[in-house]
Design a protein around this motif. Structure first.
Motif, PDB file in Angstrom:
ATOM      1  N   VAL A 103       0.837  -1.205   0.000  1.00 23.91           N
ATOM      2  CA  VAL A 103       0.000   0.000   0.000  1.00 23.91           C
ATOM      3  C   VAL A 103       0.870   1.252   0.000  1.00 23.91           C
ATOM      4  O   VAL A 103       0.625   2.187  -0.761  1.00 23.91           O
ATOM      5  CB  VAL A 103      -0.975  -0.008   1.198  1.00 23.91           C
ATOM      6  CG1 VAL A 103      -1.640   1.349   1.384  1.00 23.91           C
ATOM      7  CG2 VAL A 103      -2.031  -1.086   1.015  1.00 23.91           C
ATOM      8  N   ALA A 104       1.891   1.282   0.852  1.00 19.68           N
ATOM      9  CA  ALA A 104       2.762   2.464   0.926  1.00 19.68           C
ATOM     10  C   ALA A 104       3.522   2.673  -0.376  1.00 19.68           C
ATOM     11  O   ALA A 104       3.692   3.810  -0.827  1.00 19.68           O
ATOM     12  CB  ALA A 104       3.729   2.332   2.093  1.00 19.68           C
ATOM     13  N   ALA A 105       3.968   1.599  -0.989  1.00 20.36           N
ATOM     14  CA  ALA A 105       4.742   1.722  -2.231  1.00 20.36           C
ATOM     15  C   ALA A 105       3.877   2.114  -3.415  1.00 20.36           C
ATOM     16  O   ALA A 105       4.343   2.790  -4.332  1.00 20.36           O
ATOM     17  CB  ALA A 105       5.465   0.403  -2.525  1.00 20.36           C
ATOM     18  N   LEU A 110      -0.326   9.036  -0.049  1.00 20.82           N
ATOM     19  CA  LEU A 110      -0.624   8.474   1.268  1.00 20.82           C
ATOM     20  C   LEU A 110       0.037   9.313   2.364  1.00 20.82           C
ATOM     21  O   LEU A 110       1.243   9.551   2.321  1.00 20.82           O
ATOM     22  CB  LEU A 110      -0.119   7.029   1.341  1.00 20.82           C
ATOM     23  CG  LEU A 110      -0.412   6.264   2.619  1.00 20.82           C
ATOM     24  CD1 LEU A 110      -1.909   5.999   2.746  1.00 20.82           C
ATOM     25  CD2 LEU A 110       0.344   4.943   2.622  1.00 20.82           C
ATOM     26  N   PRO A 111      -0.754   9.778   3.347  1.00 31.65           N
ATOM     27  CA  PRO A 111      -0.154  10.524   4.451  1.00 31.65           C
ATOM     28  C   PRO A 111       0.825   9.633   5.224  1.00 31.65           C
ATOM     29  O   PRO A 111       0.561   8.461   5.449  1.00 31.65           O
ATOM     30  CB  PRO A 111      -1.345  10.897   5.342  1.00 31.65           C
ATOM     31  CG  PRO A 111      -2.545  10.745   4.476  1.00 31.65           C
ATOM     32  CD  PRO A 111      -2.207   9.707   3.451  1.00 31.65           C
ATOM     33  N   ALA A 112       1.947  10.180   5.594  1.00 35.46           N
ATOM     34  CA  ALA A 112       2.993   9.470   6.340  1.00 35.46           C
ATOM     35  C   ALA A 112       3.424   8.206   5.603  1.00 35.46           C
ATOM     36  O   ALA A 112       3.638   7.153   6.195  1.00 35.46           O
ATOM     37  CB  ALA A 112       2.525   9.146   7.748  1.00 35.46           C
ATOM     38  N   ARG A 113       3.577   8.331   4.325  1.00 36.99           N
ATOM     39  CA  ARG A 113       3.911   7.186   3.468  1.00 36.99           C
ATOM     40  C   ARG A 113       5.220   6.517   3.898  1.00 36.99           C
ATOM     41  O   ARG A 113       5.313   5.298   3.948  1.00 36.99           O
ATOM     42  CB  ARG A 113       4.001   7.661   2.019  1.00 36.99           C
ATOM     43  CG  ARG A 113       4.280   6.580   1.034  1.00 36.99           C
ATOM     44  CD  ARG A 113       4.283   7.157  -0.362  1.00 36.99           C
ATOM     45  NE  ARG A 113       4.555   6.132  -1.337  1.00 36.99           N
ATOM     46  CZ  ARG A 113       4.976   6.368  -2.550  1.00 36.99           C
ATOM     47  NH1 ARG A 113       5.152   7.622  -2.948  1.00 36.99           N
ATOM     48  NH2 ARG A 113       5.197   5.394  -3.384  1.00 36.99           N
ATOM     49  N   GLY A 114       6.205   7.309   4.221  1.00 40.45           N
ATOM     50  CA  GLY A 114       7.484   6.757   4.656  1.00 40.45           C
ATOM     51  C   GLY A 114       7.353   5.959   5.944  1.00 40.45           C
ATOM     52  O   GLY A 114       7.946   4.888   6.086  1.00 40.45           O
ATOM     53  N   TRP A 115       6.571   6.493   6.891  1.00 42.62           N
ATOM     54  CA  TRP A 115       6.355   5.783   8.146  1.00 42.62           C
ATOM     55  C   TRP A 115       5.572   4.496   7.917  1.00 42.62           C
ATOM     56  O   TRP A 115       5.823   3.484   8.574  1.00 42.62           O
ATOM     57  CB  TRP A 115       5.632   6.668   9.161  1.00 42.62           C
ATOM     58  CG  TRP A 115       6.540   7.698   9.756  1.00 42.62           C
ATOM     59  CD1 TRP A 115       6.511   9.039   9.530  1.00 42.62           C
ATOM     60  CD2 TRP A 115       7.630   7.465  10.645  1.00 42.62           C
ATOM     61  NE1 TRP A 115       7.517   9.657  10.221  1.00 42.62           N
ATOM     62  CE2 TRP A 115       8.218   8.711  10.924  1.00 42.62           C
ATOM     63  CE3 TRP A 115       8.175   6.332  11.243  1.00 42.62           C
ATOM     64  CZ2 TRP A 115       9.314   8.851  11.771  1.00 42.62           C
ATOM     65  CZ3 TRP A 115       9.263   6.474  12.083  1.00 42.62           C
ATOM     66  CH2 TRP A 115       9.819   7.720  12.337  1.00 42.62           C
ATOM     67  N   GLN A 116       4.602   4.545   7.007  1.00 46.89           N
ATOM     68  CA  GLN A 116       3.841   3.337   6.682  1.00 46.89           C
ATOM     69  C   GLN A 116       4.752   2.262   6.094  1.00 46.89           C
ATOM     70  O   GLN A 116       4.646   1.082   6.435  1.00 46.89           O
ATOM     71  CB  GLN A 116       2.704   3.655   5.706  1.00 46.89           C
ATOM     72  CG  GLN A 116       1.592   4.500   6.288  1.00 46.89           C
ATOM     73  CD  GLN A 116       0.754   3.730   7.292  1.00 46.89           C
ATOM     74  OE1 GLN A 116       0.587   2.528   7.194  1.00 46.89           O
ATOM     75  NE2 GLN A 116       0.222   4.440   8.275  1.00 46.89           N
ATOM     76  N   LEU A 117       5.639   2.678   5.220  1.00 47.22           N
ATOM     77  CA  LEU A 117       6.590   1.752   4.611  1.00 47.22           C
ATOM     78  C   LEU A 117       7.523   1.171   5.693  1.00 47.22           C
ATOM     79  O   LEU A 117       7.762  -0.040   5.733  1.00 47.22           O
ATOM     80  CB  LEU A 117       7.395   2.460   3.524  1.00 47.22           C
ATOM     81  CG  LEU A 117       8.349   1.601   2.699  1.00 47.22           C
ATOM     82  CD1 LEU A 117       7.597   0.509   1.970  1.00 47.22           C
ATOM     83  CD2 LEU A 117       9.102   2.476   1.706  1.00 47.22           C
ATOM     84  N   PHE A 118       8.018   2.038   6.559  1.00 48.60           N
ATOM     85  CA  PHE A 118       8.887   1.598   7.654  1.00 48.60           C
ATOM     86  C   PHE A 118       8.156   0.610   8.561  1.00 48.60           C
ATOM     87  O   PHE A 118       8.699  -0.441   8.913  1.00 48.60           O
ATOM     88  CB  PHE A 118       9.371   2.821   8.453  1.00 48.60           C
ATOM     89  CG  PHE A 118      10.163   2.463   9.675  1.00 48.60           C
ATOM     90  CD1 PHE A 118      11.466   1.980   9.560  1.00 48.60           C
ATOM     91  CD2 PHE A 118       9.617   2.601  10.935  1.00 48.60           C
ATOM     92  CE1 PHE A 118      12.207   1.648  10.692  1.00 48.60           C
ATOM     93  CE2 PHE A 118      10.348   2.273  12.065  1.00 48.60           C
ATOM     94  CZ  PHE A 118      11.643   1.797  11.941  1.00 48.60           C
TER      95      PHE A 118
END
Length: 172
Positions: A103-105, A110-118
């Protein structure tokens, strides 16, 4: 008063988990087996409901039967129930991590995409660790849960006492 009691109970439970991690895991294993058994019975019962379409009926029946079987396996011994619990959590985290990463990729805004990916990567790795080393991982989770319960309990006690102090000050 309820918040204070909940805080004290959380502290007591946290201390019990830290003092008796093996016994705690045994109880959790039995409760997990009971959960699987009850859930399986409900799914099997639901499979024969008039409101359930044909495809869902089969899915309910298969998952219900599997859940009952796994629940019964949990009652064969502590090791089996803890292994199933660790694998259940591990595969859940693995799939959730994969979902979060995808989803993040794939979602540009997406809000806070980097945090979601992490979070997805960490969750995926935690799932892999639980699957590869189930018993050691559950022991570590028990330790973390015990510490977390104590921290949460202390925070609730402090919050309850502050609320009581503010209420007393407000009524005086």
């Amino acid at each position: 008063m309820i918040l204070l009691a909940a805080g004290i109970a959380a502290i007591a439970l946290g201390v019990c988990v830290l003092v008796w991690p093996g016994a705690t895991l045994a109880v959790v294993g039995v409760l997990f087996g009971a959960y699987l058994l009850v859930n399986g019975v409900f799914q099997l019962t639901g499979a024969f409901g008039a409101h359930v379409p044909g495809g869902m009926r089969v899915l309910h029946f298969v998952t219900g039967a599997l859940s009952v079987l796994l629940g019964l396996l949990c009652f064969r011994g502590e090791a089996q129930s803890l292994l199933l619990l660790a694998l259940w959590i591990g595969f859940g985290w693995l799939f959730r991590g994969i979902m979060l990463i995808v989803v993040a990729a794939s979602t540009e805004g997406l809000p806070a995409r980097g945090w979601q990916l992490f979070l997805g990567i960490v969750t995926l790795l935690a799932g892999v660790v639980l699957i590869v080393s189930p018993f050691g991982s559950l022991a570590a989770l028990a330790l973390v849960a015990g510490l977390w319960l104590i921290i949460l309990g202390v925070a609730e006690v402090v919050h309850a006492l502050r609320l009581r102090f503010l209420a007393a000050r407000h009524t005086a």
